[in-house]
Design an enzyme around this catalytic site. Sequence first.
Site, PDB file in Angstrom:
ATOM      1  N   CYS A   1       0.868  -1.171   0.000  1.00  0.00           N
ATOM      2  CA  CYS A   1       0.000   0.000   0.000  1.00  0.00           C
ATOM      3  C   CYS A   1       0.905   1.221   0.000  1.00  0.00           C
ATOM      4  CB  CYS A   1      -0.912   0.005   1.224  1.00  0.00           C
ATOM      5  SG  CYS A   1      -1.986   1.461   1.312  1.00  0.00           S
TER       6      CYS A   1
ATOM      7  N   GLU B   1      -4.088   1.442  -5.970  1.00  0.00           N
ATOM      8  CA  GLU B   1      -3.122   0.531  -6.558  1.00  0.00           C
ATOM      9  C   GLU B   1      -3.127   0.758  -8.068  1.00  0.00           C
ATOM     10  OE1 GLU B   1      -0.859  -1.165  -5.345  1.00  0.00           O
ATOM     11  OE2 GLU B   1      -1.387  -1.583  -3.263  1.00  0.00           O
TER      12      GLU B   1
END
Length: 232
Positions: free
Chosen positions: A2, A102
């Site tokens: 992340c 993402e």
Amino acid sequence: MCGRYSLAKTKDELEVRFRAELLETFSPRYNVAPTQLMPVITSDSPNGFSHFYWGVTPEFAKNKPVSQKFINASAETIAQKASFKHAFQKRRCLIPADGFFEWKQLGKKSKIPHRFTLNNDHIFSFAGIWDEYENEKGEIKHTFLILTTRANELLASVHDRMPVILTQDAEKIWLSKYTSEKELLNILGPLSHTEMMSYPVSTQVNEPGNDNPSLIRKTSPMDQFGNYTLFG
């Protein structure tokens, strides 16, 4: 992993959700990046928000290889890895968020940013650990890392890892000083894909300096690359 997330909620919304007081100066964040100062809730102070740097402080981030390395910690090895074990045992925290980003690989050169949220767009929290250290000026600095786990079915087509998203019941377990190691590890798996959604967003999110509401809006392929066939 992340490497970017959002906290696009108001001060009042966050205080109600976590039953904790937040600084008056807080404003919604649409593109949170490593080294930035963000609110967290620690097991030492569960009734108020602390403000820690994500990964490393700005001055320490001048060493880019180091700063990129210390933003996440693997949930599968958190209890054994020497660099994280003590923090896992004694310094756990909640990291408020309402989404994360993402990038999906499309060909050799193109990547499309996607935003992942809960189906209801509610606030949630990542499982985190925090640490403190003294810099060269003698100042005490605090930093946090986001724990990651294997990707669920929604994330798998984009990345093989995802942040650990805690349910509200799991948040209490995570912050409690009396939770056993086994109980802690049991809540660090991936959140079910049925509780989440995702959509493409503007490539403007690629630049950490950009931080405005347009970054979390759904964006068509034409807006990103001028070519609808990329999603055909």
